[in-house]
Design an enzyme around this catalytic site. Structure first.
Site, PDB file in Angstrom:
ATOM      1  N   ASP A  47       0.799  -1.232   0.000  1.00  0.00           N
ATOM      2  CA  ASP A  47       0.000   0.000   0.000  1.00  0.00           C
ATOM      3  C   ASP A  47       0.833   1.284   0.000  1.00  0.00           C
ATOM      4  O   ASP A  47       0.554   2.225  -0.754  1.00  0.00           O
ATOM      5  CB  ASP A  47      -0.925  -0.024   1.220  1.00  0.00           C
ATOM      6  CG  ASP A  47      -1.687   1.276   1.395  1.00  0.00           C
ATOM      7  OD1 ASP A  47      -2.699   1.442   0.699  1.00  0.00           O
ATOM      8  OD2 ASP A  47      -1.257   2.126   2.192  1.00  0.00           O
ATOM      9  N   SER A 107      -4.671   3.145  -0.456  1.00  0.00           N
ATOM     10  CA  SER A 107      -4.504   2.599  -1.798  1.00  0.00           C
ATOM     11  C   SER A 107      -5.109   1.201  -1.907  1.00  0.00           C
ATOM     12  O   SER A 107      -5.831   0.889  -2.858  1.00  0.00           O
ATOM     13  CB  SER A 107      -3.016   2.581  -2.128  1.00  0.00           C
ATOM     14  OG  SER A 107      -2.781   1.856  -3.291  1.00  0.00           O
ATOM     15  N   ASP A 108      -4.837   0.344  -0.935  1.00  0.00           N
ATOM     16  CA  ASP A 108      -5.427  -0.997  -0.950  1.00  0.00           C
ATOM     17  C   ASP A 108      -6.950  -0.927  -1.030  1.00  0.00           C
ATOM     18  O   ASP A 108      -7.578  -1.646  -1.800  1.00  0.00           O
ATOM     19  CB  ASP A 108      -5.063  -1.743   0.349  1.00  0.00           C
ATOM     20  CG  ASP A 108      -3.726  -2.464   0.259  1.00  0.00           C
ATOM     21  OD1 ASP A 108      -3.254  -2.711  -0.862  1.00  0.00           O
ATOM     22  OD2 ASP A 108      -3.171  -2.787   1.321  1.00  0.00           O
ATOM     23  N   HIS A 109      -7.530  -0.081  -0.201  1.00  0.00           N
ATOM     24  CA  HIS A 109      -8.992  -0.078  -0.120  1.00  0.00           C
ATOM     25  C   HIS A 109      -9.645   0.516  -1.360  1.00  0.00           C
ATOM     26  O   HIS A 109     -10.651   0.008  -1.843  1.00  0.00           O
ATOM     27  CB  HIS A 109      -9.451   0.680   1.134  1.00  0.00           C
ATOM     28  CG  HIS A 109      -9.324  -0.126   2.392  1.00  0.00           C
ATOM     29  ND1 HIS A 109      -8.284   0.026   3.266  1.00  0.00           N
ATOM     30  CD2 HIS A 109     -10.081  -1.119   2.901  1.00  0.00           C
ATOM     31  CE1 HIS A 109      -8.428  -0.830   4.278  1.00  0.00           C
ATOM     32  NE2 HIS A 109      -9.507  -1.531   4.078  1.00  0.00           N
TER      33      HIS A 109
END
Lengths: 392, 405
Positions: B147, B175-177
């Site tokens: 991330d 960023s991941d989410h």
């Protein structure tokens, strides 16, 4: 291969940016998106900064590929026209606030059953705050994201982009498409209640269960998380910021290999929990090491050892990076009222079936003839009469 | 006959019922992407390595044996174990994939192909959704990361934080989410296309972590192209205009005030007794207020510093100015609006029992989203390998002994 949402028609009403952004995401996937706004030209979103030479760069991007029709829904005849248009669409995205549509005499219970209606508002359609105004900034604050963003011990800060708006917009466009999937068999649309804060709240990870179960009130951890080390944002000898990740056993061993420093090979740092307990000391070691090397040297050493390494890109870096260029991540759209506008390409990629590039949004009212005559059935004379009276 | 109302659903069938998703994720992005699909009715099967499963199971904080990080991210799914490095495991995976519609994975590019599980090796009708830091191709594609690199390369990190300090990331993995949300959107669009056209052939979706952040940059690049100056930390965000920001109040609390729109600006001016602002040529548009943000924010900051957060919020609300407390997690658990909307309901965690987690988002009128908690490792081996794939119990025992499942 056809675009996934070919044949889907969307109308966007109201002035919350998340609604327009959701429209642009659907148009990236091939939907026809029609922005309906007031003929008085007072769409505040079209003034969204940054503005250059009196044209909003932000508007050119958030409304990309959308058609534009005007209609004065404060007046009953205008609202009637809009009602007729809404009979011809698959999706309605509105952000008038709770009971706002009803206030214009447009009661969703009378809409066609197949319509997917998304109601975006700051605080959702019900609850004690539902009538309060709000936007990306207040939603970052309300959701807990602002509390969780900032340097350790420092002030909370907003993320630099409109993350709450985008989270809401992406979640809405996904939910819309999901409802359309269900509609193929059921014939029924849906009504979707999307608060601006809810999508941001949804991504707060373990903050809520930790508060609930452990009484832990998670707060800002800055660039150095407590539960993994060494990991964070450091400075190189030439004053560039770099991200270095060595938290897991595998990455830590790679970092030990890259640093060649006997101190960090100490058995006190053997397990992840030992390392997180001594995070400050470990991060200080990495910080000292990073400060002895240029960013190029750090990158070379980290990549050679397999350590996750990242640069902290500016807009300048983004515009020139060969990886981004090769993958086509940026697109320049020619907007007649602004000039060339560089912007993010549709995302993510469908491998082997490239997405057509976006186009500039229509000027206010540019598609009135298409929308009110072709779709809604006005004659050319009726269109002109409505234009003269200010209804369109 | 009048058309049936969309407010009174004819059934509670969820739109993605009948869709089976295989999740080969670790950490967050492909896990959350499949979790969104689960909320809308898909059956999600998490395929984990028998040696310990998703690394998120080992990450702090813990409540007894359960990672609360895992409990939050891995809700609403089944868990099976499978060793994808083992040839028999690969064979079993291809059988399982024949029963599925969607696959979400986030291995380093090339890994699935090395295991003979790439898009060309498995069910050709799969919507094959791939998350990686840099995407499936391009010069950086094989580099490792997570991330933090997504927000760094995506341009968000550099611009976030106070002017006089280093850039700062959110403690939450942005960023991941957001990659997960984009990915679930693209997957759903691919399913829609399959259903509408009758062409059931699969598609590969390539989601980079940096790309999702890039997609939110909006006019950042265009502004740089127009001005030659790369936007940096410490300024007002252009789209907020001014006065706006996060401010400290007399009781040392923080609140967000968003007074940049034409309407809110005029109301702030009235509330602060600065009605001359309304006619001031420096402040006539959102753009000009953005350019002159410092002078407006200085006045607002001083005004707020003399008031408690409760007083300030009440007065700003009275003047219809967007305002919110900067809520902490504990604030959220107790907020009357959150409570009234049941935004933090109990989920049935399989280890902990009831645990409060953020509600499914957004809310569909026609159905209630499931609130099943995260599974234990391999909890659904018998159900999935036995009933869905049709492997006899005796063979399952052998596979377990051999370390395949």
């Amino acid at each position: 291969m056809s675009q996934p949402l070919e044949g889907v028609r969307v109308v966007v009403l109201g002035e919350l940016p998340a609604g327009v952004i959701a429209g642009s995401l659907l148009s990236d996937l091939g939907a026809e998106v029609i922005r309906v706004s007031s003929p008085r030209g007072d769409d505040t979103l079209a003034q969204r900064p940054p503005v250059v030479n009196n044209a909003s760069l932000a508007w050119s991007i958030i409304a990309r590929s959308s058609k534009s029709a005007t209609c004065d829904i404060d007046h009953e005849e205008g609202a009637q026209l809009l009602r007729q248009l809404l009979e011809q669409v698959d999706v309605i995205i509105e952000s008038f606030g709770p009971r706002g549509l009803e206030g214009y005499g447009l009661n969703p219970t009378t809409f066609p059953a197949a319509v997917v209606l998304v109601r975006i508002s700051a605080y959702g359609q019900d609850g004690p705050y539902s009538t309060y105004p709000g936007d990306d900034l207040t939603s970052l604050a309300f959701s807990g994201i602002a509390h969780l963003t900032g340097h350790r011990g420092g002030a909370p800060v907003p993320l630099a982009t409109a993350i709450a708006d985008y989270l809401c917009a992406v979640a809405c466009s996904q939910a819309i498409i999901s409802a359309l999937v269900g509609r193929v068999e059921s014939g029924h649309g849906d009504v979707i209640d999307a608060s601006l804060y809810g999508a941001a709240l949804r991504i707060t990870e373990w903050a809520i269960p930790a508060a609930d179960r452990l009484g832990t009130n998670r707060t800002r951890e800055g660039n150095f998380p407590r539960n993994a080390a060494p990991l964070g944002v450091y400075s190189s000898k030439d004053d560039q910021y770099v991200a270095i990740v060595g938290g897991t056993d595998a990455n830590f061993q790679r970092l030990v290999d890259a640093m060649q420093d006997p101190v960090i090979s100490d058995p006190r740092f053997e397990t992840p929990s030992q390392r997180s307990q001594q995070a400050d000391e470990l991060n200080a070691l990495v910080r000292a090491w990073a400060a002895t090397l240029t960013i190029e040297e750090l990158e070379a050493k980290c990549l050679a050892s397999g350590v996750p390494f990242g640069r902290v890109y500016t807009a300048r870096d983004l515009s020139t990076d060969p990886h981004f260029i090769e993958r086509g991540d940026l697109t320049t759209v020619e907007d007649p009222s602004v000039g060339p506008v560089i912007q993010p390409s549709p995302y993510p990629l469908f491998v082997g079936s490239p997405t057509p590039p976006p186009v500039a949004p229509s000027a206010s009212g540019e598609d009135n003839e298409y929308v009110w005559c072709e779709l809604t059935g006005l004659t050319a004379d009726e269109l002109h009469a409505n234009e003269s009276s200010g209804r369109i | 006959m009048s058309a049936p109302s969309v407010d009174s659903p004819s059934s509670t069938r969820r739109p993605l019922e009948g869709i089976t998703v295989l999740e080969l994720g670790s950490r967050i992005a492909s896990v959350f992407a499949s979790g969104i699909l689960a909320e809308q009715g898909a059956t999600v099967i998490k395929v984990e390595d028998p040696s310990g499963g998703d690394v998120l199971r080992t990450i702090n904080p813990f409540d007894g044996p359960q990672s609360l990080f895992f409990a939050a991210e891995d809700r609403n799914r089944k868990s099976v174990t499978l060793n994808l490095r083992h040839p028999t495991g690969q064979e079993l995976f291809r059988e399982l994939a024949n029963k599925a519609n969607v696959l979400c994975e986030n291995f380093r590019p090339g890994t699935m192909e090395r295991w003979h599980l790439g898009p060309a090796d498995v069910n050709p009708n799969l919507v094959y959704a791939r998350v990686s830091v840099f995407g499936q191709d391009g010069p950086y594609s094989e580099r490792p990361g997570l991330d933090l690199l997504g927000v760094g390369y995506g341009g968000l990190l550099y611009m976030t934080g106070p002017a006089d300090q280093p850039p700062v990331k959110s403690s939450v993995t942005i960023s991941d989410h957001i990659t997960a949300m984009f990915l679930s959107q693209a997957v759903t669009a691919a399913l829609y296309r399959q259903r509408m056209t009758g062409d059931t052939s699969g598609v590969v979706i390539d989601a980079s972590l940096y790309g999702s952040i890039l997609r939110t940059l909006e006019a950042t690049l265009a502004e740089y192209a127009a001005t030659g100056i790369a936007p940096a930390r410490g300024r007002s965000r252009p789209f907020d205009s001014a006065p706006s920001g996060l401010f400290e109040t007399a009781d040392s609390a923080w609140i967000a005030v968003s007074g940049g729109s034409d309407a809110a600006f005029a109301n702030v001016a009235r509330l602060l007794g600065r009605t001359q602002w309304i006619e001031d040529p420096l402040f006539t548009s959102m753009q000009s207020r953005f350019e002159n943000a410092a002078s407006l924010n200085t006045v607002l900051r001083a005004w707020l510093k003399e008031r408690t957060s409760d007083e300030a919020i009440a007065q700003l609300r009275e003047f219809d100015v967007p305002v919110s407390r900067v809520n902490s997690p504990v604030d959220l658990l107790n907020d009357p609006h959150i409570v009234a909307r049941n935004d933090l309901p109990d989920f049935n965690d399989h280890v902990l029992g009831p645990v409060r987690l953020p509600a499914p988002y957004p809310r569909f009128a026609s159905f209630v989203a499931p609130r099943e908690g995260a599974p234990t490792l391999g909890e659904h081996n018998r159900e999935v390998w036995g009933e869905l794939v049709g492997i006899p119990n005796a063979r399952l025992d052998t596979l377990k002994d051999e370390g395949v499942i």
